[in-house]
Design a protein around this motif. Structure first.
Motif, PDB file in Angstrom:
ATOM      1  N   SER A   1     -22.707 -26.242 -11.409  1.00 32.92           N
ATOM      2  CA  SER A   1     -21.909 -25.419 -12.327  1.00 32.92           C
ATOM      3  C   SER A   1     -22.021 -25.947 -13.745  1.00 32.92           C
ATOM      4  CB  SER A   1     -20.435 -25.417 -11.888  1.00 32.92           C
ATOM      5  OG  SER A   1     -20.263 -24.801 -10.635  1.00 32.92           O
ATOM      6  N   GLY A   2     -22.000 -27.263 -13.885  1.00 30.41           N
ATOM      7  CA  GLY A   2     -22.161 -27.863 -15.209  1.00 30.41           C
ATOM      8  C   GLY A   2     -23.529 -27.600 -15.798  1.00 30.41           C
ATOM      9  N   GLN A   3     -24.558 -27.700 -14.969  1.00 37.00           N
ATOM     10  CA  GLN A   3     -25.909 -27.425 -15.465  1.00 37.00           C
ATOM     11  C   GLN A   3     -26.039 -25.981 -15.921  1.00 37.00           C
ATOM     12  OE1 GLN A   3     -28.632 -28.587 -12.363  1.00 37.00           O
ATOM     13  NE2 GLN A   3     -28.498 -30.761 -12.854  1.00 37.00           N
ATOM     14  N   ALA A   4     -25.480 -25.064 -15.153  1.00 34.15           N
ATOM     15  CA  ALA A   4     -25.537 -23.651 -15.534  1.00 34.15           C
ATOM     16  C   ALA A   4     -24.800 -23.407 -16.838  1.00 34.15           C
ATOM     17  CB  ALA A   4     -24.944 -22.791 -14.426  1.00 34.15           C
ATOM     18  N   ALA A   5     -23.664 -24.083 -17.022  1.00 39.41           N
ATOM     19  CA  ALA A   5     -22.894 -23.917 -18.254  1.00 39.41           C
ATOM     20  C   ALA A   5     -23.682 -24.403 -19.465  1.00 39.41           C
ATOM     21  CB  ALA A   5     -21.569 -24.669 -18.147  1.00 39.41           C
ATOM     22  N   VAL A   6     -24.303 -25.570 -19.363  1.00 31.79           N
ATOM     23  CA  VAL A   6     -25.101 -26.091 -20.478  1.00 31.79           C
ATOM     24  C   VAL A   6     -26.233 -25.122 -20.799  1.00 31.79           C
ATOM     25  CG1 VAL A   6     -26.659 -27.934 -21.203  1.00 31.79           C
ATOM     26  CG2 VAL A   6     -24.511 -28.503 -20.054  1.00 31.79           C
ATOM     27  N   ARG A   7     -26.910 -24.629 -19.771  1.00 30.71           N
ATOM     28  CA  ARG A   7     -28.029 -23.706 -19.974  1.00 30.71           C
ATOM     29  C   ARG A   7     -27.574 -22.429 -20.682  1.00 30.71           C
ATOM     30  NH1 ARG A   7     -29.143 -22.529 -14.791  1.00 30.71           N
ATOM     31  NH2 ARG A   7     -27.953 -20.568 -14.869  1.00 30.71           N
TER      32      ARG A   7
ATOM     33  N   GLY B   1     -28.187 -21.198 -24.642  1.00 31.67           N
ATOM     34  CA  GLY B   1     -28.817 -19.906 -24.922  1.00 31.67           C
ATOM     35  C   GLY B   1     -27.992 -19.063 -25.875  1.00 31.67           C
ATOM     36  N   GLU B   2     -26.686 -19.094 -25.714  1.00 30.73           N
ATOM     37  CA  GLU B   2     -25.804 -18.358 -26.626  1.00 30.73           C
ATOM     38  C   GLU B   2     -25.907 -18.909 -28.049  1.00 30.73           C
ATOM     39  OE1 GLU B   2     -23.681 -15.725 -26.272  1.00 30.73           O
ATOM     40  OE2 GLU B   2     -24.426 -15.360 -24.241  1.00 30.73           O
ATOM     41  N   VAL B   3     -25.966 -20.231 -28.166  1.00 29.35           N
ATOM     42  CA  VAL B   3     -26.092 -20.839 -29.494  1.00 29.35           C
ATOM     43  C   VAL B   3     -27.411 -20.443 -30.141  1.00 29.35           C
ATOM     44  CG1 VAL B   3     -26.359 -23.028 -30.732  1.00 29.35           C
ATOM     45  CG2 VAL B   3     -24.543 -22.782 -29.023  1.00 29.35           C
ATOM     46  N   ARG B   4     -28.491 -20.469 -29.373  1.00 31.01           N
ATOM     47  CA  ARG B   4     -29.801 -20.100 -29.924  1.00 31.01           C
ATOM     48  C   ARG B   4     -29.786 -18.677 -30.477  1.00 31.01           C
ATOM     49  NH1 ARG B   4     -31.832 -22.955 -25.493  1.00 31.01           N
ATOM     50  NH2 ARG B   4     -31.980 -21.037 -24.259  1.00 31.01           N
ATOM     51  N   GLY B   5     -29.094 -17.787 -29.796  1.00 29.93           N
ATOM     52  CA  GLY B   5     -29.097 -16.393 -30.224  1.00 29.93           C
ATOM     53  C   GLY B   5     -27.984 -16.016 -31.190  1.00 29.93           C
TER      54      GLY B   5
ATOM     55  N   ALA C   1     -27.662 -21.530 -39.788  1.00 26.78           N
ATOM     56  CA  ALA C   1     -27.739 -20.957 -38.445  1.00 26.78           C
ATOM     57  C   ALA C   1     -26.962 -21.860 -37.504  1.00 26.78           C
ATOM     58  CB  ALA C   1     -29.184 -20.843 -37.971  1.00 26.78           C
ATOM     59  N   ALA C   2     -26.248 -21.258 -36.561  1.00 27.15           N
ATOM     60  CA  ALA C   2     -25.445 -22.049 -35.629  1.00 27.15           C
ATOM     61  C   ALA C   2     -26.318 -23.030 -34.849  1.00 27.15           C
ATOM     62  CB  ALA C   2     -24.713 -21.131 -34.661  1.00 27.15           C
ATOM     63  N   SER C   3     -27.524 -22.612 -34.528  1.00 27.52           N
ATOM     64  CA  SER C   3     -28.404 -23.467 -33.737  1.00 27.52           C
ATOM     65  C   SER C   3     -28.832 -24.720 -34.486  1.00 27.52           C
ATOM     66  CB  SER C   3     -29.640 -22.682 -33.298  1.00 27.52           C
ATOM     67  OG  SER C   3     -30.348 -22.207 -34.434  1.00 27.52           O
ATOM     68  N   ALA C   4     -28.758 -24.694 -35.820  1.00 29.81           N
ATOM     69  CA  ALA C   4     -29.150 -25.850 -36.631  1.00 29.81           C
ATOM     70  C   ALA C   4     -27.953 -26.684 -37.060  1.00 29.81           C
ATOM     71  CB  ALA C   4     -29.919 -25.384 -37.865  1.00 29.81           C
ATOM     72  N   ASP C   5     -26.761 -26.273 -36.725  1.00 27.76           N
ATOM     73  CA  ASP C   5     -25.550 -26.993 -37.126  1.00 27.76           C
ATOM     74  C   ASP C   5     -25.438 -28.277 -36.302  1.00 27.76           C
ATOM     75  OD1 ASP C   5     -22.814 -27.899 -37.296  1.00 27.76           O
ATOM     76  OD2 ASP C   5     -22.315 -25.939 -38.156  1.00 27.76           O
TER      77      ASP C   5
ATOM     78  N   LEU D   1     -19.190 -22.336 -29.850  1.00 30.06           N
ATOM     79  CA  LEU D   1     -19.256 -20.916 -30.162  1.00 30.06           C
ATOM     80  C   LEU D   1     -17.927 -20.438 -30.736  1.00 30.06           C
ATOM     81  CD1 LEU D   1     -21.047 -19.822 -26.869  1.00 30.06           C
ATOM     82  CD2 LEU D   1     -22.108 -19.924 -29.129  1.00 30.06           C
ATOM     83  N   GLY D   2     -17.865 -19.186 -31.070  1.00 28.85           N
ATOM     84  CA  GLY D   2     -16.629 -18.599 -31.571  1.00 28.85           C
ATOM     85  C   GLY D   2     -15.857 -17.931 -30.451  1.00 28.85           C
ATOM     86  N   ALA D   3     -14.868 -17.137 -30.848  1.00 30.46           N
ATOM     87  CA  ALA D   3     -14.021 -16.466 -29.872  1.00 30.46           C
ATOM     88  C   ALA D   3     -14.806 -15.490 -28.999  1.00 30.46           C
ATOM     89  CB  ALA D   3     -12.897 -15.718 -30.588  1.00 30.46           C
ATOM     90  N   SER D   4     -15.963 -15.064 -29.459  1.00 32.75           N
ATOM     91  CA  SER D   4     -16.772 -14.134 -28.657  1.00 32.75           C
ATOM     92  C   SER D   4     -17.213 -14.763 -27.340  1.00 32.75           C
ATOM     93  CB  SER D   4     -18.002 -13.685 -29.446  1.00 32.75           C
ATOM     94  OG  SER D   4     -18.821 -14.798 -29.782  1.00 32.75           O
ATOM     95  N   ALA D   5     -17.185 -16.082 -27.279  1.00 34.38           N
ATOM     96  CA  ALA D   5     -17.589 -16.756 -26.042  1.00 34.38           C
ATOM     97  C   ALA D   5     -16.612 -16.499 -24.902  1.00 34.38           C
ATOM     98  CB  ALA D   5     -17.707 -18.261 -26.286  1.00 34.38           C
TER      99      ALA D   5
END
Length: 414
Positions: free
Chosen positions: A251-257, A261-265, A277-281, A357-361
């Motif tokens: 479950s932890g591995q899936a969460a990190v993955r 992915g959400e951060v990248r996009g 960009a959030a991915s570079a923060d 992430l933000g509240a959209s997560a």
């Protein structure tokens, strides 16, 4: 397939190469992961994914090669279950009872019955679980009974939390004999008359494990499928916990993955952030990196505990009763230590990842909360507080852990 009866190969028989073994199942794991979110949203039980795993021989990975299985070691099984849990954590928990029954048959004395079970496992038969009773049952009691009727053994009772039994061909039922009062395992087919199963599990996590109610009314039990519980493999509690540790770690591995992915996009940023960009923060990267490290440590602890269980399995055949006892104690203690560490690490990681992430997560459409809910649900089995006390008592006083424990109604005072 009717093989001549043979004794088990040596317990230290060489295990298969893990990468070759995992390669058989990784395409299926990928396919399972693709439908995991939809099954979660709609609470669709994973009948098809279970069928894919059966067809690929996943249920027989621990069966010795000489009997048609893959001959995997316990650490290899646990690592496979982690990979499966990273695809959909409901599935390894749904198979928990099956692999425990396989482990018990591996520990049984070589006999015609043992070989018959190996043949069933290789033929893709799965075994479910029906042990727990609730309601008026008192601590130490077993209401489900096996009794003689018209010259046959008959099973009667009701079980709850029958994890995975809706997907199974057989059910491993914990009961008592009416004649002797002895505890037994009654193995019965799910398609027998008198077996009724329900999908009434209402937990907020692990929602598609089919952990529902099973009712048995005058179900015939073949004499060869009535197993004395006293002969059950000694490291069983540690084994059951190992599967839950694999569920939590996956479950932890899936969460990190998924969070990575959400951060990248992610295209939206905050004015008081640190990059365009959030991915570079760097702070966002730190959140994901720390969660990844926590999950890495959780996997390491889980696999270390699996090594201890493998040592207990091997000690079963070494002919040294004292060494076997010590190995069983070590397996129990290490699974308890890992349980405490893994639960804390993964629950922290699956919660803290929302800081990336933000509240959209929190969108139910994304279902990112399921990883925390699933880990929290699996971690609620076998209460941590008691396992931590058991480890502490060992460290301070050298008190041995209990190898089997029960739950039931207590007596209220005052």
């Amino acid at each position: 397939m009717n093989l001549p009866i043979r004794h088990l190969p040596p317990a230290r028989a060489e295990s298969p190469d893990y990468e070759q073994l995992a390669a058989r199942f990784r395409p299926i794991f990928t396919r399972i992961a693709e439908g995991a979110l939809e099954r979660e949203r709609n609470r669709n039980l994973p009948y098809a994914p279970i069928a894919w795993l059966k067809e690929a021989g996943f249920g027989a990975v621990r069966v010795p090669v000489a009997f048609g299985g893959a001959g995997a070691s316990l650490p290899q099984l646990v690592q496979l279950l982690i990979e499966l849990a990273a695809a959909d954590s409901n599935l390894p928990q749904a198979l928990r009872g099956h692999f425990a029954f396989v482990e018990d048959r591996l520990n049984a004395h070589a006999s015609a019955s043992q070989q018959i079970w190996f043949e069933r496992f290789v033929a893709s038969d799965l075994v479910g679980n029906a042990w727990t009773e609730i309601g008026t049952v008192k601590l130490g009691e077993v209401i489900t009974r096996v009794s003689r009727k018209n010259g046959e053994w008959r099973l009667n009772g009701t079980k709850y939390y029958s994890t995975g039994s809706l997907f199974a061909d057989w059910i491993d039922v914990y009961a008592q004999r009416d004649d002797t009062g002895g505890d037994v395992i009654a193995a019965i087919r799910t398609d027998q008359p008198g077996v009724r199963q329900s999908d009434d599990w209402d937990g907020f996590g692990q929602r598609t494990t089919a952990s529902g109610t099973s009712v048995f009314e005058d179900v015939v039990v073949e004499p060869d499928n009535l197993i004395d519980f006293a002969t059950r493999f000694k490291y069983q509690t540690a084994f059951y916990q190992l599967v839950l540790l694999a569920v939590i770690t996956g479950s932890g591995q899936a969460a990190v993955r998924e969070f990575a992915g959400e951060v990248r996009g992610r295209t939206r940023i905050y004015s008081h952030g640190n990059a365009s960009a959030a991915s570079a923060d760097p702070q966002v990267q730190q959140v994901v990196g720390k969660a990844s490290a926590f999950v890495y440590a959780a996997e390491a602890a889980t696999l270390a505990a699996a090594v201890a269980a493998q040592a207990a399995f091997e000690a079963r055949y070494a002919g040294d009763a004292a060494a076997e006892h010590d190995a069983n104690v070590a397996a129990e203690l290490e699974s308890a230590q890992a349980q405490s560490a893994v639960a804390e690490l993964v629950l922290r990681a699956t919660s803290d990842l929302f800081n990336a992430l933000g509240a959209s997560a929190t969108s139910t459409r994304k279902g990112l909360d399921r990883h925390w809910r699933n880990a929290r649900t699996a971690a609620s089995h076998n209460p941590l507080i008691y396992k931590e006390r058991i480890v502490g008592a060992w460290e301070i006083e050298g008190s041995e852990p209990p190898f089997v424990w029960q739950i039931g109604g207590g007596s209220k005072q005052g």
